[in-house]
Design a protein around this motif. Sequence first.
Motif, PDB file in Angstrom:
ATOM      1  N   ASP A   1      -6.115  -1.780  -3.455  1.00 49.69           N
ATOM      2  CA  ASP A   1      -5.936  -0.535  -2.708  1.00 49.69           C
ATOM      3  C   ASP A   1      -5.026   0.434  -3.478  1.00 49.69           C
ATOM      4  O   ASP A   1      -5.308   1.632  -3.576  1.00 49.69           O
ATOM      5  CB  ASP A   1      -5.322  -0.857  -1.341  1.00 49.69           C
ATOM      6  CG  ASP A   1      -5.140   0.383  -0.488  1.00 49.69           C
ATOM      7  OD1 ASP A   1      -6.137   0.825   0.116  1.00 49.69           O
ATOM      8  OD2 ASP A   1      -4.020   0.940  -0.463  1.00 49.69           O
TER       9      ASP A   1
ATOM     10  N   ASP B   1      -8.579  -3.833   4.727  1.00 48.99           N
ATOM     11  CA  ASP B   1      -7.166  -3.705   5.112  1.00 48.99           C
ATOM     12  C   ASP B   1      -6.376  -5.009   5.062  1.00 48.99           C
ATOM     13  O   ASP B   1      -5.269  -5.069   5.589  1.00 48.99           O
ATOM     14  CB  ASP B   1      -7.072  -3.171   6.557  1.00 48.99           C
ATOM     15  CG  ASP B   1      -7.731  -1.816   6.681  1.00 48.99           C
ATOM     16  OD1 ASP B   1      -7.729  -1.098   5.659  1.00 48.99           O
ATOM     17  OD2 ASP B   1      -8.253  -1.505   7.772  1.00 48.99           O
ATOM     18  N   ASP B   2      -6.949  -6.061   4.478  1.00 51.59           N
ATOM     19  CA  ASP B   2      -6.228  -7.333   4.491  1.00 51.59           C
ATOM     20  C   ASP B   2      -4.839  -7.183   3.896  1.00 51.59           C
ATOM     21  O   ASP B   2      -4.677  -6.578   2.842  1.00 51.59           O
ATOM     22  CB  ASP B   2      -6.986  -8.389   3.660  1.00 51.59           C
ATOM     23  CG  ASP B   2      -8.252  -8.823   4.355  1.00 51.59           C
ATOM     24  OD1 ASP B   2      -8.456  -8.373   5.490  1.00 51.59           O
ATOM     25  OD2 ASP B   2      -9.020  -9.575   3.745  1.00 51.59           O
ATOM     26  N   ASP B   3      -3.873  -7.770   4.595  1.00 54.91           N
ATOM     27  CA  ASP B   3      -2.492  -7.645   4.142  1.00 54.91           C
ATOM     28  C   ASP B   3      -2.179  -8.765   3.153  1.00 54.91           C
ATOM     29  O   ASP B   3      -1.314  -9.597   3.395  1.00 54.91           O
ATOM     30  CB  ASP B   3      -1.560  -7.686   5.367  1.00 54.91           C
ATOM     31  CG  ASP B   3      -0.197  -7.131   5.031  1.00 54.91           C
ATOM     32  OD1 ASP B   3      -0.087  -6.425   4.011  1.00 54.91           O
ATOM     33  OD2 ASP B   3       0.747  -7.416   5.797  1.00 54.91           O
TER      34      ASP B   3
ATOM     35  N   ARG C   1       0.839  -1.207   0.000  1.00 53.18           N
ATOM     36  CA  ARG C   1       0.000   0.000   0.000  1.00 53.18           C
ATOM     37  C   ARG C   1       0.869   1.251   0.000  1.00 53.18           C
ATOM     38  O   ARG C   1       0.559   2.235  -0.661  1.00 53.18           O
ATOM     39  CB  ARG C   1      -0.890   0.001   1.243  1.00 53.18           C
ATOM     40  CG  ARG C   1      -2.016  -0.997   1.169  1.00 53.18           C
ATOM     41  CD  ARG C   1      -2.907  -0.901   2.418  1.00 53.18           C
ATOM     42  NE  ARG C   1      -4.165  -1.570   2.202  1.00 53.18           N
ATOM     43  CZ  ARG C   1      -4.324  -2.894   2.191  1.00 53.18           C
ATOM     44  NH1 ARG C   1      -3.287  -3.683   2.415  1.00 53.18           N
ATOM     45  NH2 ARG C   1      -5.508  -3.420   1.974  1.00 53.18           N
TER      46      ARG C   1
END
Length: 328
Positions: A131, A121-123, A76
Amino acid sequence: MRLLVLGGTHFLGRHVATAALERGHDVATFTRGISGGPPEGALPLHGDRDDPDALPRALESWGPPDLVVDTSCQTREAGRNAAAALTGVRGYAFVSSLNAYRNWPPGPIGPEDSEPVWDGDDDEYGPIKADAERTLAGALGDRFLTARAGLLVGPSDPVHRLGWWLERIARGGRVVVPDALAQPIALVDARDLAGWLVEMAEQGRSGAVNATGPVGMTTLGGLLETCREVTGSDAEWVPLPEAELLGAGVQPWTHLPLWLPRDVAVTAWDVDTTRARELGLPGRPLRESVADTWTWLQEHGRPPAAQPGPGLPEDLEAHLLASGHTRS
Ligand SMILES: NC(=O)c1ccc[n+]([C@@H]2O[C@H](COP(=O)([O-])OP(=O)(O)OC[C@H]3O[C@@H](n4cnc5c(N)ncnc54)[C@H](OP(=O)(O)O)[C@@H]3O)[C@@H](O)[C@H]2O)c1
């Protein structure tokens, strides 16, 4: 024009830098300097994309680019930092993935605007790509195009999926293959995608594009047969049913690259590429992609990133070949 490749020393990005040089651009690449240098004629700029000061600092010496092709975004922060540093460009072509879609895999994937992408927000790879797309599109508006790439093949491929099949088939003998050889698959040569990305940036194109080959361009069996022809191998297929492969612990996609269980495969390879075709994404003959990959592999050997990489472990292959189901 002045074209910046974010990436540019490895695989797709290297082909982008080469294509941009061939089209007469003044080219710089931006990398950490870990994966080697760019093609001759491109100016190497160095820094870490995750550091917000690195790109502005690197561009102080070269000046602002007109065009950007971004092949290296994996975080991100990388998307945010590029959006902040490159808002003035005329065209920005970004390399995303089909994984940006919430429903892929397993798909199918229809026209770009009809498919939801990840939010939150998942990594993970897909949400991160989605994103970064949103951040960059927010900063650049209609000067931003995102290419949601499918399977890439071609020379310099560090992932070694097609490369493993080529090596294994070239060794010859009895080769374990899934009995799903008629399954249609689709892929895109990184060189075709690279040249097209440069054109898309030049034209200041916008929006999302499913960037892969057309549905039905080949089958798993068609690809393996092309590997057999190109390597001049005497390999003999030993087709095994899915249940036997899974039961023996064969991991789809990893142990037998490009193989997916039937219930996933029927939709995962079904991706609408109408917009890519309308925008002129080319697709060279499969045989050329396979032959050039084989030539490159013979010259350079297995890429360091693919040690051990994908492929069927020898003991598992021996076990499968020895089992009662493999009488030929
Ligand atoms: N392979 C597939 O089938 C497939 C499918 C769908 C989408 N994709 C996407 O296609 C793209 C292809 O990747 P590629 O490896 O071919 O691209 P590439 O641009 O040829 O290689 C990655 C580049 O990124 C640089 N890099 C990595 N981390 C960096 C950082 N933190 N800051 C600055 N530079 C950094 C590397 O150089 P340094 O190591 O020197 O920094 C390298 O030059 C990726 O975005 C991938 O997600 C691939």
